[in-house]
Design an enzyme around this catalytic site. Structure first.
Site, PDB file in Angstrom:
ATOM      1  N   GLU A 152      26.808  50.012  -9.789  1.00  0.00           N
ATOM      2  CA  GLU A 152      26.660  49.815 -11.241  1.00  0.00           C
ATOM      3  C   GLU A 152      25.168  49.775 -11.521  1.00  0.00           C
ATOM      4  OE1 GLU A 152      29.104  49.727 -13.477  1.00  0.00           O
ATOM      5  OE2 GLU A 152      30.529  50.077 -11.863  1.00  0.00           O
TER       6      GLU A 152
ATOM      7  N   CYS B 270      22.128  46.217 -19.025  1.00  0.00           N
ATOM      8  CA  CYS B 270      22.234  47.602 -18.556  1.00  0.00           C
ATOM      9  C   CYS B 270      22.661  48.548 -19.664  1.00  0.00           C
ATOM     10  CB  CYS B 270      23.194  47.680 -17.382  1.00  0.00           C
ATOM     11  SG  CYS B 270      24.793  46.925 -17.735  1.00  0.00           S
TER      12      CYS B 270
END
Ligand code: NAD
Length: 490
Positions: free
Chosen positions: A228, A262
């Protein structure tokens, strides 16, 4: 604020050996997923029961407002319980008949019993980031354990204090010794974990550069990776969008958690005809935003991104090295002729009212070239880059103009147009909205992950749990599965 031992390769080896012994002993993998989930539920409950303490720790460790920390920790506990609710779902997936998937010619002979199983992978390494320390780590720990693996967590050296508590929660919940381990340390400990021949999977959340190094470390031993990684998400705003809502969404998108998220929407792609009024209003609103005085004690203000759709305070960035990195991007952009609409610097102590924090003014950069670093690279701070478009095709081109593909949003009051554009955007999570509602939202049941530089694999949802399993088929001939089951239980 605190010190951790800098774990070395021998510390990682000790944790891996403990996990390997527990894996070989087999009690954990031998339980049903529902039984394991009952134990992991106690860990999730432990987070919920200690939110205030953990929020104070994360406020101090990351510099995020207490309110925001408390809210997201509640999310970590809730998500943990969701993972546990999937225990029985995973059990129900054991020994399910293989079907043809609807295609032609794929069905095994009717007299054979061919079934699927989902086995745990074995000893796995979990390497996490600092921006939402508990959320990022527990999003790995819970599914890894429910799926039956033995795991070693290596939290971030920048802010990992709350993650240490997961070790205590595991002990208190009665996880068998060796099944779950925590090793503190920096990149060396992470690299040792990734390279360990006994580690069959690395689940990693962090930067794209580190993700590619981990993939490299896993390649020779062909172990699994779930990565990720970073993002450079676009907010595409069409001129039929309500101006106030567009401004509010823009601010939330790039300022939530100080831009250290993110899925931060750090690229604004705005239609030419609305660009001037939108930027004017955005500048006014940003310059009104107060700075956070003390993330821990100032409990009545904070990042309200998750509840009211608006960030109402500017928080410091996490540490000196991140501050320097972000300021480096800004210096380079300015030197290259990028125009600063607002911000672009460190606020003075008087404005902040709290000297010593790693503050950066909320910054909007305009006239940004498509190949500029501030358009192409993840800054991970309160910095927004703006480009404009005239046609729908241009909007898609701008949104897709980086190597990342984590998230993006299209704003329009025209549902059909929003859908057309959303479907052409290359990102793991796309929001199509007229209001901005739901931006940055993550639901535990909705799998997410990245295209391109943003990652490999998916987190959350049943697909996220499957990442921690190996799919296996068992083909019974000469006797049936029912016979085998009867013999086993009888
Ligand atoms: P980072 O890559 O610097 O560090 C992440 C972790 O990797 C840390 O625990 C670190 O010690 C470890 N590490 C560093 N070098 C290593 C190596 N060579 N081998 C093994 N481990 C190593 O990232 P960060 O600064 O902690 O986190 C910020 C990044 O995380 C941003 O890019 C952000 O976008 C990303 N992130 C992604 C998601 C997502 O779900 N996609 C969520 C949160 C954060």
């Amino acid at each position: 604020m605190h010190e951790f031992p800098r774990g070395k390769a021998n510390d990682v080896d000790a944790a891996v050996a403990a996990a390997e012994a527990a894996w070989e002993e087999g009690t954990w993998a031998g339980m049903s997923a529902a039984e394991r989930a009952d134990i992991v539920t106690k860990m999730a409950q432990g987070i919920e029961d200690n939110i205030e303490m953990l929020a104070e720790i994360e406020a101090a460790d990351v510099g995020k407002p207490y309110r925001q920390a408390a809210m997201t920790l509640g999310g970590a506990a809730g998500e943990g319980k969701y993972w546990c609710s999937l225990g029985k779902v995973l059990d129900a997936e054991q020994d399910v008949p293989v079907n043809s998937g609807g295609g032609e010619g794929g069905v095994p002979p009717a007299e054979w019993d061919v079934v699927y199983r989902r086995d745990p992978i074995g000893v796995i390494g979990l390497i996490s980031a600092w921006n939402y320390p508990m959320n990022v780590a527990f999003r790995k720990v819970a599914p890894a354990l429910v799926a039956g693996n033995c795991a070693i967590l290596k939290p971030s050296e920048i802010a990992g204090l709350s993650c240490m508590f997961i070790g205590k929660l595991a002990q208190d919940a009665g996880i068998p010794p060796g099944v779950f381990n925590v090793v503190t340390g920096d990149r060396d400990a992470g690299a040792a974990l990734a390279a360990s021949p006994s580690v069959s999977m690395i689940s990693f959340t962090g930067s794209t550069l580190t993700g590619s190094k981990i993939m490299g470390a896993c390649a020779p031993k062909l172990s699994q990776v779930a990565l990720e990684l970073g993002g450079k998400s676009a907010l595409v705003v069409f001129d039929d969008t309500d101006l106030d809502k567009a401004v509010e969404t823009t601010m939330k998108g790039f300022l939530a958690n100080g831009g250290q998220i993110c899925t931060a929407h750090t690229r604004l792609v705005v239609q030419d005809s609305i660009k001037a009024p939108l930027l004017k209003k955005l500048k006014e609103e940003l310059e009104k935003l107060p700075f956070c005085n003390d993330p821990i004690t100032e409990k009545d203000r904070g990042d309200r991104a998750w509840e009211a759709g608006m960030t109402d305070v500017v928080q410091p960035v996490v540490c000196d090295s991140q501050h320097k990195k972000i300021m480096g991007f800004l210096h380079e952009a300015k030197a290259a002729g990028v125009e600063v609409l607002t911000g672009g610097d460190v606020p003075d102590d008087e404005t902040v009212g709290n000297s010593g924090g790693y503050f950066i003014q909320p910054t909007v950069l305009i006239n940004v070239e498509r190949d500029a670093d501030v358009w192409q690279k993840e800054v991970f701070g309160p910095v927004l880059s703006v480009r404009s478009f005239s046609t729908e095709d241009d909007a898609v081109l701008e949104a897709n103009s980086t190597a990342f593909g984590l998230a993006s949003t299209v704003m329009s009051s025209d549902p059909a147009k929003a859908m057309r554009v959303a479907n052409r955007i290359r990102a793991g999570a796309v929001f199509a909205t007229s209001t901005g509602e739901g931006l940055l939202a993550e639901h535990p049941a909705v799998s997410r992950g990245g295209f391109g530089f943003s990652g490999v694999g998916r987190e959350l949802g049943i697909g996220g749990l499957h990442e921690y399993t190996e799919l296996k088929s068992v083909n019974y001939t000469g006797f049936s599965l029912a016979d085998a089951k009867k013999q086993r239980t009888g």
